[in-house]
Design a protein around this motif. Sequence first.
Motif, mmCIF file in Angstrom:
data_model
loop_
_atom_site.group_PDB
_atom_site.id
_atom_site.type_symbol
_atom_site.label_atom_id
_atom_site.label_comp_id
_atom_site.label_asym_id
_atom_site.label_seq_id
_atom_site.Cartn_x
_atom_site.Cartn_y
_atom_site.Cartn_z
ATOM 1 N N UNK A 31 1.227 -4.400 2.644
ATOM 2 C CA UNK A 31 1.996 -3.379 3.279
ATOM 3 C C UNK A 31 3.301 -3.203 2.626
ATOM 4 N N UNK A 32 3.835 -2.019 2.359
ATOM 5 C CA UNK A 32 5.040 -1.805 1.752
ATOM 6 C C UNK A 32 6.199 -2.102 2.687
ATOM 7 N N UNK A 33 7.247 -2.925 2.211
ATOM 8 C CA UNK A 33 8.446 -3.152 2.824
ATOM 9 C C UNK A 33 8.763 -1.973 3.716
ATOM 10 N N UNK A 34 8.797 -0.767 3.238
ATOM 11 C CA UNK A 34 9.503 0.229 4.015
ATOM 12 C C UNK A 34 8.365 0.758 4.859
ATOM 13 N N UNK A 35 7.117 0.590 5.101
ATOM 14 C CA UNK A 35 6.250 0.967 5.869
ATOM 15 C C UNK A 35 5.799 -0.062 7.020
ATOM 16 N N UNK A 36 5.458 0.611 8.127
ATOM 17 C CA UNK A 36 4.529 -0.183 9.173
ATOM 18 C C UNK A 36 3.215 0.004 8.400
ATOM 19 N N UNK A 37 2.147 -1.148 9.042
ATOM 20 C CA UNK A 37 0.820 -1.102 8.642
ATOM 21 C C UNK A 37 0.176 0.225 8.781
ATOM 22 N N UNK A 38 0.623 0.787 10.210
ATOM 23 C CA UNK A 38 0.137 2.104 10.560
ATOM 24 C C UNK A 38 0.428 3.221 9.562
ATOM 25 N N UNK A 39 1.779 3.194 9.034
ATOM 26 C CA UNK A 39 2.296 4.191 8.185
ATOM 27 C C UNK A 39 1.481 4.076 6.738
ATOM 28 N N UNK A 40 1.336 2.738 6.147
ATOM 29 C CA UNK A 40 0.639 2.463 4.987
ATOM 30 C C UNK A 40 -0.901 2.894 5.232
ATOM 31 N N UNK A 41 -1.382 2.734 6.130
ATOM 32 C CA UNK A 41 -2.634 2.938 6.370
ATOM 33 C C UNK A 41 -2.905 4.504 6.250
ATOM 34 N N UNK A 42 -1.991 5.266 7.096
ATOM 35 C CA UNK A 42 -2.237 6.778 7.039
ATOM 36 C C UNK A 42 -1.930 7.422 5.528
ATOM 37 N N UNK A 43 -0.784 6.666 4.831
ATOM 38 C CA UNK A 43 -0.405 7.041 3.464
ATOM 39 C C UNK A 43 -1.852 6.882 2.653
#
Lengths: 276, 292
Positions: free
Chosen positions: B61-73
């Motif tokens: 999971x990128x530093x700048x994102x939450x796991x949720x945002x990473x997954x959505x991306x």
Amino acid sequence: AFSSGMSRQEMIDALEETLITADIGVNVCSKMLEGLKNKPWTKDVGELKGYLKEAISNILKNCQSPLQPLALSHKPFVIMAVGVNGVGKTTTIGKLAAKFKADGKDVLLAAGDTFRAAAIEQIEVWAKRTGCDLIKQSHGGDPAAVAFDAVKAAVARDVDILILDTAGRLHTKTNLMDELKKIKRIINREISDAPHEILLVLDASTGQNALNQARMFNEAVGITGIALTKLDGTAKGGIVVAIADELKIPIRYIGVGETVEDLQDFDAKGFVEALI
Amino acid sequence: SLSDRLNLVFKKLKGHGRLSEANIQEALKDVRMALLEADVNFKVVKDFVEKVKIKAVGKDVLESLTPGQQFIKIVKDELTSILGGEAAGLNLGAKPPAPIMVVGLQGSGKTTTIAKLAKYLKAKGRTPYLVPADVYRPAAILQLRKLAKEINVDAFEDDAFKNPQEICKEALRIAGIKGYDTLLVDTAGRLHIDEPLMSELKQLKEILKPREILFVADAMTGQDAVNTAAGFNAVLDITGVILTKLDGDARGGAALSMTAVTGKPIKFVGIGEKVDAIEPFYPDRLAGRILG
Ligand SMILES: Nc1nc2c(ncn2[C@@H]2O[C@H](COP(=O)(O)OP(=O)(O)OP(=O)(O)O)[C@@H](O)[C@H]2O)c(=O)[nH]1
Ligand SMILES: Nc1nc2c(ncn2[C@@H]2O[C@H](COP(=O)(O)OP(=O)(O)OP(=O)(O)O)[C@@H](O)[C@H]2O)c(=O)[nH]1
Ligand SMILES: [Mg+2]
Ligand SMILES: [Mg+2]
């Protein structure tokens, strides 16, 4: 595809695929599969499908209510066809005109789509084909004025049935839905209880959006019947199950082709057999 | 919305630096549900979710994102890439006239779309010629001719020619003589399972040798979209899809079904009833709409 070696879960998954690909929709599908859990388990696919068909029939049986008997209750009996763009309104009107004429009724048609290119000429062909008179005004005019004219003419000519075509419109366009309300008001002002049938035309290949269409058209003008077209394709039209379940609107007809005879009374049993 | 649901799912997984098979189970279910509700075909959804799972498991999971945002991306990127990455234009080639054949099911918006394309191409400096080859539908030829007048574009007008094959041959001949550089051929709506009518399209393709065969499809089509798109593609080897009536509130999952099953790009979208209501296709916009 089903096979005898399947586990219970595999059977359920395969049934889910059958229901979803028929456009039954996620919510109705999960409700149906939940219902299966209360039935005695069997490995027989035919039996499992039988339970599902029974559940679907229970939803649809209350919506099998033909229009023909009603047509004798008012004179003129006024039908207004509505729906989104391209679903088959004008063609369905042509088929209906032929059906009523074959029953010995005197039918008047009205070219209520004054917007789309050659819409008036299109219904004119159907009027000629079926031997019906047509009320029309010029392209670009006010559809409410056509409706007013049509109702006046229907009364003056003492016809049995008046069928008014309307322009296709997306249910999300407020101004166009307001226009539809206005057309209904105009008709109702001239003949109390009219329009006696507001027929929503739906395309069998439409997905979940058909439920939105039914809700919004119903909310705007009140839908008293549904015609489901293009069932001669490979689409199953399963979305009417959710519509029947939620709105309980009668399904009057199914369209099964492009010629004048390709309109059938809705038969719930036949529909369910073809569905899954 | 899906992103709200996914953020909630992943909230419980705070502190994980990496997406694992276990912690994305719930999220994959939500994605599957969202796509089915959006009318994406059952099998296409299955394949898609599998692809997302492969891409997501083990992902940092990128530093700048939450796991949720990473997954959505990951989900959105995968959806956008299947939808065609970036807008594909028309390949009209060098030698005029460039014939474009427009095909599809009944009522999908072919005739109207041709007028929109003609106006669009005219604005780009081309000289389109409209060919009404639908001899079946009442007033279909008149409909295209009226639209032609509305946009001030020429249309084939010789009523002596009665069948689509003759109309196409003659229109090609005239276009060559008069120097129109683009031919837009309107065909009758038909079912992919109608063999005589599908073979008629094959014949028109042989006559026209089109640069583009565009399948015009209604954005509100449900599960059947895979069947119709595959059917037309199998017979004609279409070059692209035009998705109409996107000005409604259909999620448009049929778009994913059609590109997944044909491998052909969506080139334009119809966004209204008027002749200017067409725009090039932007995959990332549709991806967002499908996900809801
Ligand atoms: N295969 C098939 N085609 C149909 C059926 N009903 C209508 N069509 C076709 O669908 C197309 C659209 O029909 P129309 O009657 O013009 O539809 P409409 O709802 O009046 O369209 P707009 O007025 O433009 O909104 C035509 O090509 C019809 O022949 C049906 O039951 N089966
Ligand atoms: N709202 C909206 N309506 C559209 C769009 N494209 C087409 N329509 C409408 O959809 C209906 C059908 O359009 P047509 O161009 O007649 O469709 P078609 O595919 O040529 O129909 P057939 O020749 O009968 O197969 C008409 O009412 C059009 O105005 C769109 O992008 N948005
Ligand atoms: Mg119409
Ligand atoms: Mg057409």
